[in-house]
Scaffold this motif. Structure first.
Motif, PDB file in Angstrom:
ATOM      1  N   UNK A  68       6.294   3.926  -1.447  1.00 25.83           N
ATOM      2  CA  UNK A  68       5.383   3.495  -2.496  1.00 25.83           C
ATOM      3  C   UNK A  68       4.304   4.572  -2.586  1.00 25.83           C
ATOM      4  N   UNK A  69       4.047   5.065  -3.797  1.00 23.70           N
ATOM      5  CA  UNK A  69       3.114   6.181  -3.984  1.00 23.70           C
ATOM      6  C   UNK A  69       1.649   5.754  -4.091  1.00 23.70           C
ATOM      7  N   UNK A  70       1.416   4.514  -4.552  1.00 20.80           N
ATOM      8  CA  UNK A  70       0.046   4.006  -4.653  1.00 20.80           C
ATOM      9  C   UNK A  70       0.105   2.486  -4.564  1.00 20.80           C
ATOM     10  N   UNK A  71      -1.017   1.854  -4.300  1.00 22.74           N
ATOM     11  CA  UNK A  71      -1.081   0.398  -4.198  1.00 22.74           C
ATOM     12  C   UNK A  71      -0.385  -0.211  -5.404  1.00 22.74           C
ATOM     13  N   UNK A  72       0.583  -1.113  -5.138  1.00 18.99           N
ATOM     14  CA  UNK A  72       1.424  -1.610  -6.213  1.00 18.99           C
ATOM     15  C   UNK A  72       2.007  -2.965  -5.828  1.00 18.99           C
ATOM     16  N   UNK A  73       2.126  -3.859  -6.808  1.00 19.69           N
ATOM     17  CA  UNK A  73       2.826  -5.123  -6.605  1.00 19.69           C
ATOM     18  C   UNK A  73       4.269  -4.924  -7.042  1.00 19.69           C
ATOM     19  N   UNK A  74       5.191  -5.266  -6.144  1.00 22.70           N
ATOM     20  CA  UNK A  74       6.617  -5.105  -6.430  1.00 22.70           C
ATOM     21  C   UNK A  74       7.344  -6.423  -6.184  1.00 22.70           C
ATOM     22  N   UNK A  75       8.498  -6.585  -6.818  1.00 24.62           N
ATOM     23  CA  UNK A  75       9.374  -7.741  -6.586  1.00 24.62           C
ATOM     24  C   UNK A  75      10.582  -7.226  -5.817  1.00 24.62           C
ATOM     25  N   UNK A  76      10.690  -7.632  -4.569  1.00 29.75           N
ATOM     26  CA  UNK A  76      11.794  -7.192  -3.720  1.00 29.75           C
ATOM     27  C   UNK A  76      12.946  -8.184  -3.788  1.00 29.75           C
ATOM     28  N   UNK A  77      14.155  -7.676  -3.739  1.00 29.21           N
ATOM     29  CA  UNK A  77      15.360  -8.487  -3.845  1.00 29.21           C
ATOM     30  C   UNK A  77      15.589  -9.294  -2.571  1.00 29.21           C
ATOM     31  N   UNK A  78      15.787 -10.592  -2.722  1.00 33.18           N
ATOM     32  CA  UNK A  78      16.055 -11.444  -1.565  1.00 33.18           C
ATOM     33  C   UNK A  78      17.508 -11.908  -1.516  1.00 33.18           C
ATOM     34  N   UNK A  79      18.249 -11.733  -2.603  1.00 33.64           N
ATOM     35  CA  UNK A  79      19.671 -12.134  -2.588  1.00 33.64           C
ATOM     36  C   UNK A  79      20.550 -11.026  -2.018  1.00 33.64           C
ATOM     37  N   UNK A  80      19.992  -9.824  -1.905  1.00 31.53           N
ATOM     38  CA  UNK A  80      20.672  -8.656  -1.332  1.00 31.53           C
ATOM     39  C   UNK A  80      21.836  -8.163  -2.183  1.00 31.53           C
ATOM     40  N   UNK A 103       0.841  -1.187   0.000  1.00 32.35           N
ATOM     41  CA  UNK A 103       0.000   0.000   0.000  1.00 32.35           C
ATOM     42  C   UNK A 103       0.876   1.236   0.000  1.00 32.35           C
ATOM     43  N   UNK A 104       0.274   2.384  -0.316  1.00 28.11           N
ATOM     44  CA  UNK A 104       1.002   3.647  -0.268  1.00 28.11           C
ATOM     45  C   UNK A 104       1.600   3.809   1.130  1.00 28.11           C
ATOM     46  N   UNK A 105       2.882   4.178   1.184  1.00 25.02           N
ATOM     47  CA  UNK A 105       3.513   4.392   2.477  1.00 25.02           C
ATOM     48  C   UNK A 105       5.021   4.279   2.407  1.00 25.02           C
ATOM     49  N   UNK A 106       5.640   4.358   3.568  1.00 26.69           N
ATOM     50  CA  UNK A 106       7.091   4.264   3.699  1.00 26.69           C
ATOM     51  C   UNK A 106       7.455   2.918   4.303  1.00 26.69           C
TER      52      UNK A 106
END
Length: 90
Positions: A62-74, A28-31
């Motif tokens: 995130x500026x608006x509701x969005x599906x993202x792929x976050x890095x897990x290998x760092x 969701x939108x937020x920090x």
């Protein structure tokens, strides 16, 4: 002296490589604070496990509701977002 030996040879190498895949999540939108040490319980969001390390979480918004792929290998160049770098570790 024993503590220094432990730190050099026994301490985990950080950032901890958490997984060889991205973590897709709807945000969701937020920090947010993205875990960079790899020691948090889910490996994704900071839970302050980094306090005993030199690693700091990455702040992102995130500026608006969005599906993202976050890095897990760092290791992505686009942190905290996945850029496919994990494929070289498979």
């Amino acid at each position: 002296m024993k503590q220094n030996v432990y730190n050099l040879f026994m301490a985990p190498k950080l950032p901890k490589h958490f997984k060889n895949k991205s973590h897709k999540v709807e945000l969701e939108k937020g920090n947010y604070l993205f875990c960079m040490c790899g020691l948090s319980s889910d490996g994704v969001f900071c839970d302050s496990s980094h306090k005993s390390t030199n690693h700091k979480p990455i702040k992102f918004s995130i500026e608006k509701l969005k599906t993202v792929a976050l890095c897990m290998c760092k290791k992505a160049k686009t942190m905290p977002f996945c850029d496919g770098t994990h494929r070289q570790f498979s």
